[in-house]
Design an enzyme around this catalytic site. Structure first.
Site, PDB file in Angstrom:
ATOM      1  N   GLU A 186      -6.992   5.974  -3.867  1.00 42.37           N
ATOM      2  CA  GLU A 186      -6.860   7.196  -3.068  1.00 42.37           C
ATOM      3  C   GLU A 186      -8.067   8.106  -3.280  1.00 42.37           C
ATOM      4  OE1 GLU A 186      -5.287   8.220  -0.197  1.00 42.37           O
ATOM      5  OE2 GLU A 186      -3.334   8.014  -1.181  1.00 42.37           O
ATOM      6  N   CYS A 223       0.828  -1.204   0.000  1.00 44.68           N
ATOM      7  CA  CYS A 223       0.000   0.000   0.000  1.00 44.68           C
ATOM      8  C   CYS A 223       0.870   1.265   0.000  1.00 44.68           C
ATOM      9  CB  CYS A 223      -0.958  -0.057   1.190  1.00 44.68           C
ATOM     10  SG  CYS A 223      -2.402   1.011   1.067  1.00 44.68           S
ATOM     11  N   HIS A 224       0.601   2.236   0.902  1.00 48.80           N
ATOM     12  CA  HIS A 224       1.403   3.454   0.972  1.00 48.80           C
ATOM     13  C   HIS A 224       2.839   3.173   1.414  1.00 48.80           C
ATOM     14  CE1 HIS A 224      -2.686   5.267   1.230  1.00 48.80           C
ATOM     15  NE2 HIS A 224      -2.124   6.234   0.511  1.00 48.80           N
TER      16      HIS A 224
END
Length: 229
Positions: free
Chosen positions: A165, A134-135
């Site tokens: 997002e 993910c991030h």
């Protein structure tokens, strides 16, 4: 047996919003669980060391799985998140894998953390595995390889997508989009449907798309480690 290092954020709040952030709990849990089941030792590291905040959104009933609840109630596991190692104090030679867990907090502390970059550089040049979900892919942006090139340049990988997002409603509240930054570094970005589990391996780089992908990343890595044995 290989030792695993999980990197988590030290950031607890959006700088310009009255909104809490931090580690997305499930991204650590579902990754770590696969390694614990296979007898691996895990350490947790953050840029500042000490307590890593947990994103309250990741603790909502509609998000938490039975496995998340199990670890959330595990005092030993939660104490590790409350007492992470400081990145500047890590000996990279002790680890064969580093994994960058996500949550929006990492946007503000992973990208420019030179200590985490150096740990990852050493793990990779020692023929270890660098991974993210993910991030957490933000942590990959400035890692260099043994020839001083950006590690992800030309590599196939994934991370939190622009469309995810936007669906999360936070695209206007972050300084940049993860997918865009990965592409800007020359990565060959790939993705599957929003919120579906998806992991990609390119050599010794393993990445997952979103919060649903931590287990998939772990499974790929364990398969790689087993082949090395």
């Amino acid at each position: 047996m290989s030792k695993i290092l999980i990197a988590v954020t030290s950031v607890s709040k959006y700088p310009e919003l009255d909104r809490a952030t931090g580690l997305w709990l499930g991204e650590a849990v579902h990754f770590a669980d696969e390694f614990y089941k296979n007898g691996y030792e895990i350490d947790f590291v953050s840029p500042k060391g000490g307590y890593t905040p947990i994103d309250p959104e990741s603790l909502k009933a509609e998000v938490m799985t039975e496995l998340d609840w199990k670890y959330y109630q595990d005092t030993e596991f939660m104490n590790k998140l409350g007492n992470t190692l400081k990145a500047s104090e890590i000996n990279p030679d002790l680890y064969d894998v580093i994994y960058y867990a996500g949550g929006h907090g990492v946007i503000w502390d992973f990208k420019d953390d030179k200590n985490l970059q150096e740990i990852s550089h050493k793990v990779y040049t020692n023929h270890g595995i660098v991974s993210s979900v993910c991030h957490g892919a933000i942590g990959l942006l400035n890692i260099k390889d043994s020839e001083d090139n950006f590690l992800i340049n030309g590599k196939e990988l994934t991370g939190f997508s622009n469309s995810e997002e936007i669906e999360a409603g936070l695209d206007q509240h972050v300084p940049y989009l993860t997918e865009d930054e990965l592409k800007n570094r020359g990565a060959k970005y790939v993705k599957e449907a929003n919120w579906s589990s998806y992991a990609v391996q390119d050599d010794r780089l393993v990445t997952g798309q979103n919060p649903q992908s931590g287990q998939a990343v772990a499974i790929k890595i364990i398969e790689m480690l087993n082949k090395q044995d």
